[in-house]
Design a protein around this motif. Structure first.
Motif, PDB file in Angstrom:
ATOM      1  N   HIS A  21       0.843  -1.193   0.000  1.00  0.00           N
ATOM      2  CA  HIS A  21       0.000   0.000   0.000  1.00  0.00           C
ATOM      3  C   HIS A  21       0.879   1.243   0.000  1.00  0.00           C
ATOM      4  O   HIS A  21       1.775   1.360   0.829  1.00  0.00           O
ATOM      5  N   ARG A 272      -8.153   3.388  -9.297  1.00  0.00           N
ATOM      6  CA  ARG A 272      -9.142   2.874  -8.348  1.00  0.00           C
ATOM      7  C   ARG A 272      -8.442   2.350  -7.097  1.00  0.00           C
ATOM      8  O   ARG A 272      -7.301   1.908  -7.168  1.00  0.00           O
ATOM      9  N   ASP A 273      -9.155   2.366  -5.991  1.00  0.00           N
ATOM     10  CA  ASP A 273      -8.643   1.751  -4.766  1.00  0.00           C
ATOM     11  C   ASP A 273      -8.476   0.250  -5.044  1.00  0.00           C
ATOM     12  O   ASP A 273      -9.410  -0.378  -5.545  1.00  0.00           O
ATOM     13  N   GLU A 275      -8.575  -2.275  -3.265  1.00  0.00           N
ATOM     14  CA  GLU A 275      -9.505  -3.166  -2.571  1.00  0.00           C
ATOM     15  C   GLU A 275     -10.969  -2.913  -2.933  1.00  0.00           C
ATOM     16  O   GLU A 275     -11.682  -3.812  -3.345  1.00  0.00           O
ATOM     17  N   THR A 276     -11.408  -1.641  -2.805  1.00  0.00           N
ATOM     18  CA  THR A 276     -12.836  -1.362  -3.044  1.00  0.00           C
ATOM     19  C   THR A 276     -13.174  -1.212  -4.533  1.00  0.00           C
ATOM     20  O   THR A 276     -14.326  -1.268  -4.917  1.00  0.00           O
ATOM     21  N   LYS A 277     -12.127  -0.977  -5.351  1.00  0.00           N
ATOM     22  CA  LYS A 277     -12.297  -0.746  -6.803  1.00  0.00           C
ATOM     23  C   LYS A 277     -13.057   0.551  -7.116  1.00  0.00           C
ATOM     24  O   LYS A 277     -13.490   0.765  -8.247  1.00  0.00           O
ATOM     25  N   GLU A 278     -13.225   1.398  -6.106  1.00  0.00           N
ATOM     26  CA  GLU A 278     -13.884   2.690  -6.345  1.00  0.00           C
ATOM     27  C   GLU A 278     -12.855   3.680  -6.904  1.00  0.00           C
ATOM     28  O   GLU A 278     -11.674   3.609  -6.564  1.00  0.00           O
ATOM     29  N   ASN A 279     -13.320   4.626  -7.730  1.00  0.00           N
ATOM     30  CA  ASN A 279     -12.444   5.699  -8.190  1.00  0.00           C
ATOM     31  C   ASN A 279     -11.946   6.493  -6.989  1.00  0.00           C
ATOM     32  O   ASN A 279     -12.701   6.707  -6.041  1.00  0.00           O
ATOM     33  N   ARG A 280     -10.668   6.949  -7.049  1.00  0.00           N
ATOM     34  CA  ARG A 280     -10.148   7.738  -5.929  1.00  0.00           C
ATOM     35  C   ARG A 280     -10.266   9.221  -6.299  1.00  0.00           C
ATOM     36  O   ARG A 280      -9.498   9.721  -7.113  1.00  0.00           O
TER      37      ARG A 280
END
Ligand SMILES: Cc1ncc(COP(=O)(O)O)c(C=O)c1O
Length: 342
Positions: A21, A272-273, A275-280
């Motif tokens: 990370h 993307r994160d 882990e969550t695959k969300e856009n940062r």
């Protein structure tokens, strides 16, 4: 856990591809593009210590990037370099200097930090590296060569370990990778680019462009950094929602306007994160206009500024951005396919 002052995108990509990370510990000053502070690239010692304290035996090294490219080519002070090394070493964590733009950082220490005005760039550089454990160098920036780079370390175990990788990846350490001719060019480049006059000419051209943008009221990361102007897209394309990537949209608009090829350093690059695959969406959303050394005249800077002004003048009409049609699982911004919306 690899703390760093805004890891460069490919550095972060390497870290994340190894399932580690990358934790940003840049000072909060960098988040406000309109705030004028001399060393916006600095490490926040509080943020760094928190990571070191909360992750005992889980921080193999810290990455200190000079200048801090991602937040706008912003320098790190000598005081901050020394304090960062002292803090990391207190926790037995080595420091690796990401050195692509080390000479420009030394220039800013000389002209902005108390006590360095009478030191040469070469003296300042030696002092910058006195406490770090290793350096990685992408030499096509401050080494002024077409291609190449190196890893340097004063830890013998790291040197022996890294040497082993050379054989399968690029050849034995004395003949793999860069050819002798290229090594000679790099030695010359390092020597020339640690001369004050060379740095002053180059950094003044960046400042010249910044002054033009000031004239037109176009917001950018202040003060102007060493190698580029970073236009604050969030403050220009205020009608484009973040999900439609304002800085990426501004980059395309400038290219369509005048064929000027900038690059987005913003939400697309933030990826993307893992882990969550969300856009940062938590960082800055900038258009980077990097200025190659010894290539352009100030007249070219006038053209860039005028083209940006044309886009800026019609910013209210730009209400839609871009959508992603295809993206790679890692470092998507290099190969992403986009669709223009609206
Ligand atoms: C701080 C820093 N590190 C690494 C790199 C990337 O180097 P390369 O393209 O040689 O991998 C850059 C490029 O601009 C940089 O500014």
């Amino acid at each position: 856990m690899i703390p760093g002052n805004a890891h460069f995108d490919t550095t972060k990509g390497h870290i994340e591809s190894r399932k580690a990370h990358a934790i940003d510990v840049t000072t909060d000053d960098a988040k406000d593009t309109q705030k004028e502070v001399p060393f916006k690239g600095n490490v926040s010692l509080e943020k760094l210590e928190k990571v070191l304290k909360e992750n005992p035996n889980n921080v193999p090294f810290m990455v200190l990037t000079v200048t801090n490219n991602t937040v706008g080519g912003q320098p790190v002070s000598m005081k901050n370099i020394k304090e960062t090394c002292t803090l990391c070493h207190k926790y037995n964590v080595p420091v690796i200097m990401d050195s692509a733009r080390f000479a420009e950082n030394a220039y800013f220490i000389k002209v902005r930090e108390e006590g360095y005005a009478n030191k040469s760039i070469k003296e300042i550089v030696r002092e910058m590296y006195a406490d770090v454990d290793a350096a990685t160098m992408s030499a096509k920036k401050d080494g002024i060569v077409n291609m190449g780079g190196f890893i340097a370390t004063n830890r013998e175990d790291w040197f022996e370990g890294a040497k082993l990788f050379c054989i399968p990846i690029e050849g034995y350490v004395t003949y793999g990778g860069m050819s002798g001719r290229d090594l000679n060019a790099l030695a010359q480049g390092l020597n020339e680019n640690t001369e004050f006059d060379m740095l002053e000419t180059r950094i003044h051209q960046v400042k010249y462009l910044a002054e033009k943008l000031d004239e037109y009221g176009i917001p950018y990361q202040r003060p102007a950094g060493g190698h580029a102007i970073f236009v604050d897209a969030d403050k220009v394309l205020t009608h484009v929602p973040k999900e439609e990537f304002p800085a990426q949209t501004l980059t395309c608009e400038l290219y369509l306007e005048a064929g000027i090829r900038g690059v987005e350093v913003g939400f697309m690059l933030a990826d993307r994160d893992p882990e969550t695959k969300e856009n940062r969406f938590n960082g800055l959303d900038l258009l980077r206009l990097a200025i190659p050394r010894r290539v352009y005249t100030d007249n070219h800077m006038d053209v860039i500024a005028a083209a940006l002004k044309n886009v800026y003048d019609r910013r209210e009409q730009i209400t839609r951005g871009v959508a992603i049609e295809w993206e790679a699982p890692l470092m998507r911004h290099f190969t992403v396919k986009l669709k223009r919306l609206g």
